[in-house]
Design a protein around this motif. Structure first.
Motif, PDB file in Angstrom:
ATOM      1  N   LYS A  77       1.746   2.007  -3.476  1.00 55.00           N
ATOM      2  CA  LYS A  77       0.569   2.454  -4.236  1.00 55.00           C
ATOM      3  C   LYS A  77       0.268   3.926  -4.006  1.00 55.00           C
ATOM      4  O   LYS A  77      -0.260   4.596  -4.877  1.00 55.00           O
ATOM      5  N   SER A  78       0.594   4.419  -2.830  1.00 53.96           N
ATOM      6  CA  SER A  78       0.273   5.817  -2.522  1.00 53.96           C
ATOM      7  C   SER A  78       1.387   6.789  -2.914  1.00 53.96           C
ATOM      8  O   SER A  78       1.223   7.997  -2.787  1.00 53.96           O
ATOM      9  N   GLU A 133       0.828  -1.208   0.000  1.00 58.00           N
ATOM     10  CA  GLU A 133       0.000   0.000   0.000  1.00 58.00           C
ATOM     11  C   GLU A 133       0.863   1.259   0.000  1.00 58.00           C
ATOM     12  O   GLU A 133       0.498   2.265  -0.584  1.00 58.00           O
TER      13      GLU A 133
END
Length: 88
Positions: free
Chosen positions: A8-9, A5
């Protein structure tokens, strides 16, 4: 936040920063590249395909070869992108 994650950010410039550091942190560079690839593979495929069609090349193997070379070069030259961001 899970590592997947976290990538992804990240902004594109952050991914390029990690990719450009592949000689010192190969794992992070690889993960950053995977995230970059997943985000932009369709867009790059479309660009490669359009360029080939413009040049009357409609062979998917040729398009794939151009795509593969282009993606690899983006990774290998990721530091030049960062340099242009600093100087430009």
């Amino acid at each position: 936040m899970a590592l997947k994650e976290e990538f992804k950010s990240m902004k594109v410039v952050e991914l390029f920063s990690l990719m450009s550091n592949y000689q010192h942190d190969e794992d992070s560079a690889r993960r950053a590249f995977i995230e970059f690839y997943l985000r932009y593979k369709k867009r790059f495929w479309d660009v490669c395909s359009q360029i080939c069609k413009f040049n009357k090349i409609e062979d998917d193997l040729v398009i794939k070869e151009i795509f593969d070379i282009s993606i690899k070069e983006i990774f290998l030259k990721s530091s030049s992108y960062l340099e242009s961001q600093v100087s430009g």
